[in-house]
Write a protein that holds these residues in place. Sequence first.
Motif, PDB file in Angstrom:
ATOM      1  N   GLY A  38      15.291  45.644 136.491  1.00 21.95           N
ATOM      2  CA  GLY A  38      14.956  44.691 135.444  1.00 21.95           C
ATOM      3  C   GLY A  38      16.065  44.568 134.415  1.00 21.95           C
ATOM      4  O   GLY A  38      16.910  45.461 134.264  1.00 21.95           O
ATOM      5  N   ASP A 149       4.197  44.467 144.102  1.00 22.25           N
ATOM      6  CA  ASP A 149       5.449  43.751 144.324  1.00 22.25           C
ATOM      7  C   ASP A 149       6.572  44.534 143.657  1.00 22.25           C
ATOM      8  O   ASP A 149       6.512  44.827 142.457  1.00 22.25           O
ATOM      9  CB  ASP A 149       5.345  42.346 143.732  1.00 22.25           C
ATOM     10  CG  ASP A 149       6.658  41.600 143.802  1.00 22.25           C
ATOM     11  OD1 ASP A 149       7.014  41.147 144.903  1.00 22.25           O
ATOM     12  OD2 ASP A 149       7.342  41.498 142.761  1.00 22.25           O
ATOM     13  N   GLY A 152       8.453  42.830 140.725  1.00 21.28           N
ATOM     14  CA  GLY A 152       7.590  42.771 139.543  1.00 21.28           C
ATOM     15  C   GLY A 152       7.290  44.132 138.953  1.00 21.28           C
ATOM     16  O   GLY A 152       6.966  44.242 137.771  1.00 21.28           O
ATOM     17  N   LYS A 192      -1.562  41.683 129.503  1.00 15.42           N
ATOM     18  CA  LYS A 192      -2.094  42.059 130.814  1.00 15.42           C
ATOM     19  C   LYS A 192      -2.788  43.418 130.771  1.00 15.42           C
ATOM     20  O   LYS A 192      -3.894  43.588 131.316  1.00 15.42           O
ATOM     21  CB  LYS A 192      -0.966  42.089 131.844  1.00 15.42           C
ATOM     22  CG  LYS A 192      -0.420  40.733 132.230  1.00 15.42           C
ATOM     23  CD  LYS A 192       0.569  40.866 133.396  1.00 15.42           C
ATOM     24  CE  LYS A 192       1.091  39.508 133.849  1.00 15.42           C
ATOM     25  NZ  LYS A 192       1.775  39.568 135.151  1.00 15.42           N
ATOM     26  N   CYS A 307      -1.629  50.288 136.947  1.00 13.82           N
ATOM     27  CA  CYS A 307      -1.174  48.991 137.441  1.00 13.82           C
ATOM     28  C   CYS A 307      -1.425  48.852 138.937  1.00 13.82           C
ATOM     29  O   CYS A 307      -1.767  47.758 139.420  1.00 13.82           O
ATOM     30  CB  CYS A 307       0.310  48.797 137.132  1.00 13.82           C
ATOM     31  SG  CYS A 307       0.652  48.526 135.369  1.00 13.82           S
ATOM     32  N   VAL A 313       1.688  43.559 137.684  1.00 17.98           N
ATOM     33  CA  VAL A 313       3.151  43.624 137.639  1.00 17.98           C
ATOM     34  C   VAL A 313       3.628  42.638 136.577  1.00 17.98           C
ATOM     35  O   VAL A 313       2.842  41.844 136.050  1.00 17.98           O
ATOM     36  CB  VAL A 313       3.802  43.289 139.003  1.00 17.98           C
ATOM     37  CG1 VAL A 313       3.501  44.368 140.023  1.00 17.98           C
ATOM     38  CG2 VAL A 313       3.353  41.923 139.499  1.00 17.98           C
ATOM     39  N   SER A 314       4.900  42.679 136.266  1.00 19.77           N
ATOM     40  CA  SER A 314       5.479  41.738 135.316  1.00 19.77           C
ATOM     41  C   SER A 314       5.684  40.376 135.982  1.00 19.77           C
ATOM     42  O   SER A 314       5.887  40.281 137.197  1.00 19.77           O
ATOM     43  CB  SER A 314       6.824  42.257 134.807  1.00 19.77           C
ATOM     44  OG  SER A 314       6.662  43.418 134.032  1.00 19.77           O
ATOM     45  N   ASP A 315       5.657  39.332 135.163  1.00 19.67           N
ATOM     46  CA  ASP A 315       6.088  38.007 135.613  1.00 19.67           C
ATOM     47  C   ASP A 315       7.614  37.993 135.572  1.00 19.67           C
ATOM     48  O   ASP A 315       8.204  38.224 134.506  1.00 19.67           O
ATOM     49  CB  ASP A 315       5.543  36.920 134.681  1.00 19.67           C
ATOM     50  CG  ASP A 315       4.070  36.646 134.895  1.00 19.67           C
ATOM     51  OD1 ASP A 315       3.367  37.532 135.412  1.00 19.67           O
ATOM     52  OD2 ASP A 315       3.608  35.550 134.523  1.00 19.67           O
ATOM     53  N   VAL A 316       8.235  37.735 136.699  1.00 21.84           N
ATOM     54  CA  VAL A 316       9.689  37.907 136.781  1.00 21.84           C
ATOM     55  C   VAL A 316      10.370  36.684 137.388  1.00 21.84           C
ATOM     56  O   VAL A 316       9.758  35.906 138.119  1.00 21.84           O
ATOM     57  CB  VAL A 316      10.069  39.161 137.595  1.00 21.84           C
ATOM     58  CG1 VAL A 316       9.447  40.413 137.001  1.00 21.84           C
ATOM     59  CG2 VAL A 316       9.679  39.018 139.065  1.00 21.84           C
ATOM     60  N   GLU A 317      11.652  36.570 137.057  1.00 28.74           N
ATOM     61  CA  GLU A 317      12.557  35.641 137.727  1.00 28.74           C
ATOM     62  C   GLU A 317      13.636  36.494 138.374  1.00 28.74           C
ATOM     63  O   GLU A 317      14.395  37.171 137.670  1.00 28.74           O
ATOM     64  CB  GLU A 317      13.170  34.657 136.736  1.00 28.74           C
ATOM     65  CG  GLU A 317      14.146  33.679 137.375  1.00 28.74           C
ATOM     66  CD  GLU A 317      14.731  32.680 136.390  1.00 28.74           C
ATOM     67  OE1 GLU A 317      15.838  32.168 136.677  1.00 28.74           O
ATOM     68  OE2 GLU A 317      14.103  32.418 135.342  1.00 28.74           O
ATOM     69  N   ARG A 339      10.682  38.194 132.474  1.00 31.23           N
ATOM     70  CA  ARG A 339      11.685  39.233 132.662  1.00 31.23           C
ATOM     71  C   ARG A 339      12.582  38.842 133.835  1.00 31.23           C
ATOM     72  O   ARG A 339      12.095  38.472 134.908  1.00 31.23           O
ATOM     73  CB  ARG A 339      10.990  40.559 132.980  1.00 31.23           C
ATOM     74  CG  ARG A 339      11.759  41.816 132.609  1.00 31.23           C
ATOM     75  CD  ARG A 339      11.966  41.966 131.143  1.00 31.23           C
ATOM     76  NE  ARG A 339      12.024  43.362 130.717  1.00 31.23           N
ATOM     77  CZ  ARG A 339      11.979  43.740 129.458  1.00 31.23           C
ATOM     78  NH1 ARG A 339      11.894  42.844 128.509  1.00 31.23           N
ATOM     79  NH2 ARG A 339      12.028  45.007 129.135  1.00 31.23           N
TER      80      ARG A 339
END
Length: 349
Positions: A38, A149, A152, A192, A307, A313-317, A339
């Motif tokens: 990340g 994931d 994420g 979340k 989790c 999980v995080s919302d990611v690109e 993130r």
Amino acid sequence: MNASGYAASSATSALAPFSFERRALRSDDVLIDILFCGVCHTDLHLARNHGGFTIYPILPGHEIVGRVRQVGENVSRIKVGDVVGVGCMVDSCQYCQACRQGWEQDCAEGATFTYNSTDRHDGAVTFGGYSDSIVVRDRFVLSIPDGLDLAGAAPLMCAGVTTWSPLHRFNVGPQSKVAVIGLGGLGHMALKLAKAMGADVTLFTRSSGKEGDAFRLGADHVVLSSEARQMAAVTGRFDVIIDTVPYDHDVNPYMPTLKLEGVLVLVGYMGPLGTPVNAGSVVRGRRAISGSFIGGVLETQQMLDFCGQHGIVSDVEVIAIQHINEAYERMLKSDVKYRFVIDMASLKS
């Protein structure tokens, strides 16, 4: 052993390909091939020496997910082939009060951070996760639950535990009313996690138009903190406020929204507050302002397990490492939801 990654050589230089040596494994070490890393705002701040204590060259990255390639002779908990995580720390003294209580981040001798830190055994500067591999003391290696994931999951190592720790510390649960200030990398994880804990969750934001994302991420309510009428309507409402704002800001408007014995927890900003806190808003109502810095190893594992149970999980690109400098520029403009995560396979190209 030979390793490669991306590093900055000065406060004004772009991150660029960098070859270096990882140390040979000690008896309690784990060698990890990094899959994803990340991109945290701290990476940008340290790469550009905003705090004035960066050691160059600097190779950032402390939200790491990878696969174990090799373990030291005294390592039994972790096996070759395991999918694991590494967060903001790779070592600590293990015997001071903070370490004994599971708060290695506050180690009295100073935690060894994943990058821009000094190895407590050989004095070498640590290099982080924008690389193909990393060597970490086994006590600081985390298990990733099956089914998450992996891209994420990477930001959970910092953004996840930073917001989990105060929520867990202040016993947030189904009867709790929680507010989150700010909707970014930390804020979206706070929404979340608080929702999954069963709380009634509110987002404080200064910008209209964030309602859709806020509700999708777990908020039950959105309050525009710039609107006096909306702020007045939530007077005395919240048990816990998680303040994720990463710069100097006025916390006074939020204090009256706390319940009796409510607490506002600073997790995003570590500098001086330019606007003095009105002591009356703390003394009246037995309210408190607290702080929380990342989290210890045990609570990071507890967060990951939670989790895993809730599919969080995080919302990611996901980006290629070759786009890291562009990602930094976009982060400065808050142009990411929520993130960036580097696919480290891109290093091979």
